[in-house]
Design a protein around this motif. Structure first.
Motif, short mmCIF file in Angstrom:
data_model
loop_
_atom_site.label_atom_id
_atom_site.label_comp_id
_atom_site.label_asym_id
_atom_site.label_seq_id
_atom_site.Cartn_x
_atom_site.Cartn_y
_atom_site.Cartn_z
N UNK A 26 0.84 -1.19 0.00
CA UNK A 26 0.00 0.00 0.00
C UNK A 26 0.88 1.25 0.00
N UNK A 27 0.42 2.35 -0.61
CA UNK A 27 1.19 3.59 -0.59
C UNK A 27 1.43 4.06 0.85
N UNK A 28 2.64 4.50 1.18
CA UNK A 28 2.95 4.83 2.57
C UNK A 28 2.09 5.94 3.16
N UNK A 29 1.76 6.98 2.37
CA UNK A 29 0.96 8.06 2.92
C UNK A 29 -0.51 7.67 3.08
N UNK A 34 -4.58 6.54 7.16
CA UNK A 34 -5.58 5.68 7.80
C UNK A 34 -5.19 5.39 9.24
N UNK A 35 -3.90 5.10 9.48
CA UNK A 35 -3.44 4.78 10.83
C UNK A 35 -3.64 5.96 11.78
N UNK A 36 -3.26 7.16 11.34
CA UNK A 36 -3.47 8.34 12.18
C UNK A 36 -4.96 8.65 12.32
N UNK A 37 -5.73 8.31 11.29
CA UNK A 37 -7.17 8.52 11.38
C UNK A 37 -7.81 7.64 12.44
N UNK A 66 4.79 15.94 10.48
CA UNK A 66 6.03 16.40 9.87
C UNK A 66 7.12 15.36 9.92
N UNK A 67 7.24 14.69 11.05
CA UNK A 67 8.26 13.65 11.17
C UNK A 67 8.03 12.54 10.15
N UNK A 68 6.80 12.04 10.07
CA UNK A 68 6.53 10.92 9.16
C UNK A 68 6.64 11.34 7.70
N UNK A 69 6.25 12.59 7.39
CA UNK A 69 6.39 13.07 6.02
C UNK A 69 7.86 13.06 5.61
N UNK A 70 8.72 13.63 6.45
CA UNK A 70 10.16 13.67 6.14
C UNK A 70 10.75 12.27 6.10
N UNK A 71 10.28 11.41 7.00
CA UNK A 71 10.77 10.03 7.08
C UNK A 71 10.49 9.27 5.80
N UNK A 72 9.24 9.34 5.33
CA UNK A 72 8.87 8.61 4.10
C UNK A 72 9.57 9.19 2.87
N UNK A 73 9.70 10.52 2.82
CA UNK A 73 10.38 11.13 1.69
C UNK A 73 11.87 10.76 1.68
N UNK A 74 12.46 10.64 2.86
CA UNK A 74 13.87 10.24 2.94
C UNK A 74 14.06 8.84 2.39
N UNK A 183 -1.89 14.67 0.93
CA UNK A 183 -0.65 14.50 0.18
C UNK A 183 -0.74 13.26 -0.71
N UNK A 184 -1.35 12.20 -0.22
CA UNK A 184 -1.52 10.99 -1.02
C UNK A 184 -2.31 11.30 -2.29
N UNK A 185 -3.40 12.06 -2.15
CA UNK A 185 -4.22 12.41 -3.31
C UNK A 185 -3.50 13.38 -4.24
#
Length: 294
Positions: A26-29, A34-37, A66-74, A183-185
Motif C-alpha cells: 500500500x502507498x505509505x501516505x 488511515x493509521x493516524x485517522x 512532519x516527522x513521518x512526512x520527512x521520514x517517508x520522503x527520505x 498528500x496521497x491524493x
C-alpha cells in the motif's frame, strides 16, 4: 512512572516494522493517513482534545505528521539502511538539545555517553556492520536528518509549551491524518483501493493505528512531560533492538553476533543514561558537638 510510560511507547513502536512489513503493497501516505485517522477518531468524541492553543496544535501536528512526512520522503530518495540510521539520531538529539530547549536542564556525562552507546548499538543493528554514504543520496540523507530533528524538537517542545492534556494528541493525529491523505491524493493516489482491501489489511491498519501510531504517542507524551528527557533519550535506542527481536521471533529474521554486540551496547547505554546522579555533598562544615564539661 515516566520511565515506564517511555518503555511502553518503545515496546509499541518496536511492533511497527513487523506490522508495516505486511502493508508494503500500500502507498505509505495512505497507510499513514488511515493509521493516524484511527487514533485521531477519538478526538471527535473527546471535546477537550481540541481545546488547545493554535501554537500547541501546530507543534503537535508538525511533530507527528512532519516527522513521518520527512521520514517517508527520505526513504524514497536514499537507501533504507542509511536513511534509517540517520533517522535514529533523534534519541541522541533529544539528549543533546535538552539543555537548549528546556530551561534548567544540564547535560551530564552519563547522559551523553548513554546516548552514544545506544547510537552505536542502533547503527550495528540497522547496518549489520556494513554501510556507506554516497553523495548522490544527499537529499535523502538530509531529509532523514530533518526527520530526526523534528521528532526530537517535538518531544522537547511538548514539555516547553503551556500545559495541555495528553488527550490533545488525538487532535494531532486527526489533523495529521487529513494532511497525509491530502498528500496521497495530491501525489496522484486515490482512495478507491480502500473499497477492495481485504479484512487482513484492515486489521493490520487498525493495529497500527491503535498501537505504534496511536497509544504509543500518548505514552510518549506522558513520559516526556513528567520524566527526564536525557534519560528517556538513552532508553529510546531499545526501539530498533526490540524491533529486530520481533522480526526474528515472528518473521524469521536471523540473528547474528552483530545483534548480540548491539544488545550489549544498547543495554549499556540505557543503564548509563538512566544512572541516578550521586547526591552532592554539602560544603558546609559539620556542626560542632558541644564540649563536655570536665
Amino acid at each position: 512512572m515516566p520511565t515506564l510510560f517511555a518503555l511502553v511507547a518503545i515496546l509499541l513502536w518496536s511492533t511497527l516494522a513487523l506490522l508495516g512489513s505486511q502493508l508494503t503493497h500500500l502507498p505509505p501516505f495512505l497507510v499513514l493517513g488511515i493509521a493516524l485517522g484511527v487514533s485521531g477518531l477519538v478526538s471527535f468524541f473527546w471535546p477537550k482534545a481540541w481545546q488547545i492553543p493554535w501554537k500547541t496544535l501546530a507543534v503537535g501536528v508538525g511533530g507527528i505528521f512532519g516527522y513521518h512526512f520527512l521520514y517517508f520522503r527520505a526513504f524514497a530518495l536514499a537507501p533504507a539502511v542509511e536513511a534509517n540510521l540517520i533517522n535514529y539520531l533523534w534519541p541522541l538529539l533529544i539528549v543533546l538539545l535538552s539543555p537548549l530547549v528546556l530551561p534548567g536542564m544540564r547535560l551530564h556525562w552519563r547522559h551523553a555517553w548513554g546516548a552514544l552507546f545506544g547510537l552505536t548499538g542502533a547503527a550495528l543493528i540497522i547496518t549489520g556492520g556494513q554501510w556507506s554514504l554516497q553523495a548522490r543520496y544527499l537529499p535523502g540523507y538530509l531529509l532523514a536528518g530533518a526527520a530526526a530533528l523534528t521528532w526530537a524538537l517535538y518531544s522537547l517542545l511538548s514539555r516547553r509549551l503551556s500545559p495541555f492534556p495528553t488527550a490533545a494528541v488525538t487532535a494531532f493525529c486527526a489533523a495529521g491524518s487529513l494532511l497525509a491523505l491530502a498528500f496521497h491524493l495530491a501525489s496522484g493516489g486515490s482512495l478507491t483501493a480502500l473499497a477492495t482491501l481485504p479484512f487482513h489489511d484492515w486489521l493490520l491498519l487498525l493495529l497500527v493505528g491503535t498501537g505504534p501510531m496511536g497509544a504509543a504517542f500518548f505514552f510518549w507524551d506522558a513520559a516526556l512531560k513528567k520524566g527526564d528527557p536525557r534519560t528517556i533519550g538513552a532508553l529510546a535506542y531499545l526501539t530498533p533492538l526490540l524491533s529486530t527481536l520481533n522480526l526474528a521471533l515472528w518473521a524469521g529474521q536471523r540473528l547474528t553476533w552483530v545483534h548480540g554486540a548491539a544488545l550489549v551496547l544498547i543495554v549499556t547505554g540505557a543503564v548509563v543514561g538512566s544512572w541516578p546522579a550521586r547526591p552532592s555533598l554539602s560544603r558546609e562544615p559539620a556542626a560542632r558537638q558541644p564540649s563536655t564539661p570536665p
